[in-house]
Design an enzyme around this catalytic site. Structure first.
Site, mmCIF file in Angstrom:
data_model
loop_
_atom_site.group_PDB
_atom_site.id
_atom_site.type_symbol
_atom_site.label_atom_id
_atom_site.label_comp_id
_atom_site.label_asym_id
_atom_site.label_seq_id
_atom_site.Cartn_x
_atom_site.Cartn_y
_atom_site.Cartn_z
ATOM 1 C CE LYS A 94 -4.700 -1.885 0.908
ATOM 2 N NZ LYS A 94 -5.621 -1.612 2.596
ATOM 3 C CE LYS A 120 -4.895 -9.216 -1.816
ATOM 4 N NZ LYS A 120 -5.925 -9.108 -0.555
ATOM 5 C CE LYS A 176 -13.522 -5.069 0.811
ATOM 6 N NZ LYS A 176 -13.413 -4.179 1.543
HETATM 7 P P1 TYM Z 1 -10.477 -6.978 3.954
HETATM 8 O O1 TYM Z 1 -11.885 -6.131 4.803
HETATM 9 O O2 TYM Z 1 -9.598 -6.854 3.336
HETATM 10 O O3 TYM Z 1 -10.766 -8.578 4.063
HETATM 11 C C1 TYM Z 1 -11.563 -9.242 4.968
HETATM 12 C C2 TYM Z 1 -11.181 -10.346 4.646
HETATM 13 O O4 TYM Z 1 -11.442 -10.814 3.668
HETATM 14 C C3 TYM Z 1 -10.063 -12.172 3.545
HETATM 15 N N1 TYM Z 1 -9.838 -11.529 2.032
HETATM 16 C C4 TYM Z 1 -9.517 -13.074 0.892
HETATM 17 N N2 TYM Z 1 -9.460 -14.101 1.588
HETATM 18 C C5 TYM Z 1 -9.741 -15.645 0.719
HETATM 19 N N3 TYM Z 1 -9.509 -14.930 -1.469
HETATM 20 C C6 TYM Z 1 -9.070 -13.243 -1.524
HETATM 21 N N4 TYM Z 1 -9.298 -12.374 -2.484
HETATM 22 C C7 TYM Z 1 -9.355 -12.151 -0.067
HETATM 23 N N5 TYM Z 1 -9.800 -10.322 0.011
HETATM 24 C C8 TYM Z 1 -10.026 -10.567 1.285
HETATM 25 C C9 TYM Z 1 -8.967 -11.395 4.123
HETATM 26 O O5 TYM Z 1 -8.167 -12.019 4.308
HETATM 27 C C10 TYM Z 1 -10.186 -11.154 5.171
HETATM 28 O O6 TYM Z 1 -10.552 -12.454 6.485
HETATM 29 N N6 TYM Z 1 -6.925 -6.501 8.272
HETATM 30 C C11 TYM Z 1 -8.110 -6.508 7.351
HETATM 31 C C12 TYM Z 1 -9.436 -6.130 8.957
HETATM 32 C C13 TYM Z 1 -9.136 -6.103 9.804
HETATM 33 C C14 TYM Z 1 -9.021 -8.120 11.124
HETATM 34 C C15 TYM Z 1 -9.103 -7.125 12.400
HETATM 35 C C16 TYM Z 1 -9.507 -9.392 11.191
HETATM 36 C C17 TYM Z 1 -8.854 -5.514 10.914
HETATM 37 N N7 TYM Z 1 -8.480 -6.176 12.305
HETATM 38 C C18 TYM Z 1 -9.370 -8.299 13.439
HETATM 39 C C19 TYM Z 1 -8.987 -10.175 11.348
HETATM 40 C C20 TYM Z 1 -9.368 -9.439 13.000
HETATM 41 C C21 TYM Z 1 -8.535 -6.693 6.170
HETATM 42 O O7 TYM Z 1 -7.855 -5.872 5.931
HETATM 43 O O8 TYM Z 1 -9.282 -7.577 6.130
#
Ligand code: TYM
Length: 334
Positions: A112, A195, A198
């Site tokens: 990022k 991957k 979004k």
């Molecule tokens: P975020 O919002 O980017 O994504 C949410 C969840 O979706 C999963 N994910 C994927 N899984 C499989 N294939 C993909 N292409 C893919 N893209 C996204 C992510 O692994 C995630 O589980 N940092 C986290 C948010 C967060 C969080 C937390 C998660 C903040 N605090 C505490 C767990 C516990 C994030 O960016 O998710």
């Protein structure tokens, strides 16, 4: 006791990777009877440029997606991160135990921040410390996420250990990553080495929760594949990133294994496989999208669910923060 916690960022719409890699497992864990907390991490969402006017609605939209996918607010606690100050308070305490070198090596930060690392915001840099606080403030034991969050989870585990060692306690449990199913890393439909995300420029690279049946069909038909037929065993998918991804998607959507998919489709080409994948994707996603649209038409209901969840989460997080303050030796009066 098992305590599950996971979160998603309210940054634009959810896609199939979020659903299959994470949300589907949130529902499964809830249905196994575990104590679950699922958050919408709006404080994380503002670490990159965002639309102020859309933030509140994007937060509602993630809550609506949780519910539409099968999270039951009577069984699981749904909350908005910014409404629970203890997350940010614990983050500061953990920041004093976090090494900059480790944060600098985080893949997501490198991606990022790009070439302009010196000008990246402190929020983006400290993102994983806030994520550790999200987890530890509830003393969560299991964290269902996609594979891309593994490194962040590792940091949360290290911070739990650092705290316990420094203050000679066993206060924080080690949160276990729960990365499970055939689609823990869903890849882009346009490039099997990237991957599904979004932020990818092409909307054809992902299936969004808001896509209708025709759009889903169009995206799957245009998805990159190869001219070969599907093999009989998984070995035959090595070096065929796009084919492997489409098989994984089918398996995860249909709730079967990759081997089962190959049993059914071995010897068939993508001309046969893609329409079958469209059918299973539409059958699975259409009811979720419909429910989500219904919920979004009545924001008062989602707001009430979040407010009730926030109250419960605030009480739990407040208790943990008081204990942490005490362990760390802060003044609390007499
Ligand atoms: P975020 O919002 O980017 O994504 C949410 C969840 O979706 C999963 N994910 C994927 N899984 C499989 N294939 C993909 N292409 C893919 N893209 C996204 C992510 O692994 C995630 O589980 N940092 C986290 C948010 C967060 C969080 C937390 C998660 C903040 N605090 C505490 C767990 C516990 C994030 O960016 O998710």
């Amino acid at each position: 006791m098992k305590r599950i916690l996971s979160c998603m960022q309210p940054t634009s719409h959810l896609h199939l990777g979020n659903y299959l890699g994470a949300l589907k497992n949130f529902v499964a864990l809830q249905d196994e009877g575990a104590e679950c907390l699922y958050g919408v991490v709006d404080l994380h969402a503002i670490t990159v440029p965002y639309q102020r006017d859309g933030l509140a609605n994007a937060t509602r939209e993630i809550a609506a997606a949780y519910i539409a996918a099968g999270i039951d607010p009577k069984k699981s606690i749904l909350f908005a991160q910014s409404a629970i100050p203890a997350h940010s308070q614990l983050m500061w305490l953990l920041a004093t135990m976090s090494q900059m070198g480790k944060l600098e090596r985080m893949t997501q930060f490198k991606d990022k921040a790009g070439k302009n690392k010196e000008r990246a915001g402190l929020g983006l840099f400290a993102y994983p410390v806030l994520m550790a606080a999200d987890i530890l403030i509830y003393k969560a034991t299991h964290v269902p996420v996609g594979e891309d969050q593994k490194q962040h989870l590792e940091l949360a585990r290290e911070l739990a250990s650092t705290f316990n060692t420094r203050y000679e306690t066993d206060f924080f449990p080690q949160p276990e990553p729960y990365i499970s199913g055939p689609a823990t890393r869903v890849m882009s439909l346009r490039d099997g080495t990237q991957k599904m995300s979004k932020s990818a420029e092409s909307d054809l690279s992902r299936i969004n929760f808001t896509d209708d049946a025709d759009t889903i069909a169009k995206k799957i038909k245009k998805a990159k594949s190869d001219p070969d037929v599907l093999p009989e065993t998984l070995d035959g998918l090595e070096d065929r990133a796009e084919a492997k991804n489409l098989v994984n998607l089918y398996a995860a959507l249909a709730g079967i294994t990759n081997e089962d998919v190959l049993k059914e489709f071995a010897g068939k080409g993508f001309g046969d496989f893609k329409p079958a994948l469209v059918d299973v994707a539409v059958a699975h996603l259409a009811p979720i999208t419909a429910r989500m649209n219904e919920l979004m038409a009545d924001p008062a209901e989602i707001d009430a669910i979040l407010q009730a969840g926030n109250e419960k989460a605030r009480a739990m997080a407040g208790d943990v923060l008081s204990e942490v303050s005490e362990i760390m030796g802060f003044w609390k009066g007499s």
